[in-house]
Design an enzyme around this catalytic site. Structure first.
Site, PDB file in Angstrom:
ATOM      1  N   VAL A 295      -1.002  21.957   5.005  1.00 55.12           N
ATOM      2  CA  VAL A 295      -0.726  23.240   5.659  1.00 55.12           C
ATOM      3  C   VAL A 295       0.498  23.084   6.555  1.00 55.12           C
ATOM      4  O   VAL A 295       0.603  22.142   7.334  1.00 55.12           O
ATOM      5  CB  VAL A 295      -1.942  23.694   6.497  1.00 55.12           C
ATOM      6  CG1 VAL A 295      -1.629  24.965   7.266  1.00 55.12           C
ATOM      7  CG2 VAL A 295      -3.159  23.891   5.596  1.00 55.12           C
ATOM      8  N   CYS A 296       1.400  24.044   6.434  1.00 51.85           N
ATOM      9  CA  CYS A 296       2.626  24.025   7.229  1.00 51.85           C
ATOM     10  C   CYS A 296       2.708  25.318   8.042  1.00 51.85           C
ATOM     11  O   CYS A 296       3.176  26.344   7.542  1.00 51.85           O
ATOM     12  CB  CYS A 296       3.836  23.884   6.312  1.00 51.85           C
ATOM     13  SG  CYS A 296       5.393  23.822   7.209  1.00 51.85           S
ATOM     14  N   ILE A 297       2.193  25.260   9.264  1.00 53.97           N
ATOM     15  CA  ILE A 297       2.318  26.396  10.186  1.00 53.97           C
ATOM     16  C   ILE A 297       2.728  25.851  11.547  1.00 53.97           C
ATOM     17  O   ILE A 297       2.461  24.686  11.877  1.00 53.97           O
ATOM     18  CB  ILE A 297       1.026  27.239  10.298  1.00 53.97           C
ATOM     19  CG1 ILE A 297      -0.171  26.383  10.693  1.00 53.97           C
ATOM     20  CG2 ILE A 297       0.774  28.008   9.015  1.00 53.97           C
ATOM     21  CD1 ILE A 297      -1.443  27.186  10.954  1.00 53.97           C
TER      22      ILE A 297
ATOM     23  N   ASN B  79       2.729  28.880   2.535  1.00 55.19           N
ATOM     24  CA  ASN B  79       2.713  27.960   3.670  1.00 55.19           C
ATOM     25  C   ASN B  79       1.798  26.755   3.468  1.00 55.19           C
ATOM     26  O   ASN B  79       1.456  26.060   4.421  1.00 55.19           O
ATOM     27  CB  ASN B  79       2.348  28.709   4.949  1.00 55.19           C
ATOM     28  CG  ASN B  79       3.247  29.905   5.162  1.00 55.19           C
ATOM     29  OD1 ASN B  79       2.785  31.032   5.153  1.00 55.19           O
ATOM     30  ND2 ASN B  79       4.548  29.679   5.289  1.00 55.19           N
TER      31      ASN B  79
END
Length: 165
Positions: free
Chosen positions: A84-86, A77
């Site tokens: 950051v990819c959340i 992620n």
């Protein structure tokens, strides 16, 4: 502007969260924060000290900050540039792909503390279904205890060597 820096900092000072520390990169810029995240216990990231930057938009808290790891990290992620990819950091509202519910995305009630709790949780439990780093996600699914573990261990070692530079 007061909300970005001073309220977040006061909240963190009153209610410190285990696993990270956060503060302004420069005292005169309330929109840019540096965070140190300690790799969560009982995970492959345990023992790591990962540096990241949070950059808040001028219209925070209506829109989410961006988070970028400065320390190398191998994670499904986190893209190869460190972004950051959340869900919690995605723009508010409906997901045009239908993957996330609106309540999983950014809400103005989120703080540095809630963001960091989500990131620490992400380190402990990657989401391989929605990867930012496809190669890391593939290794995590297919060779978690081999190639993936070795790459994470390398990142943990490097993070320990460079944590306080």
């Amino acid at each position: 502007v007061f909300f970005v820096g001073q309220n977040n900092q006061k909240t963190l000072n009153k209610n410190p969260v285990e696993g990270f520390s956060a503060g302004l990169i420069e005292d005169n810029d309330l929109y840019r924060w540096e965070v140190l995240i300690i790799g969560p216990p009982d995970t492959l990231y345990e023992g790591g000290v990962f540096k990241a930057h949070l950059t808040f938009p001028k219209d925070y808290p209506l829109r989410p900050p961006k988070m970028k790891f400065i320390t190398d990290i191998w994670h499904p992620n986190v893209d190869k540039n460190g972004d950051v990819c959340i869900s919690i950091l995605h723009e508010p509202g409906e997901d045009k792909y239908g993957y996330e519910k609106p309540e999983e995305r950014w809400l103005p009630i989120h703080t540095v503390e809630t963001i960091m709790i989500s990131v620490i949780s992400m380190l402990a439990d990657p989401n391989g279904d929605s990867p930012a780093n496809v190669d890391a996600a593939k290794e995590w699914r297919e060779d978690r205890h081999g190639a993936f573990k070795r790459k994470v261990a390398r990142c943990v070692r490097k993070s320990q060597e460079t944590a306080f530079e």
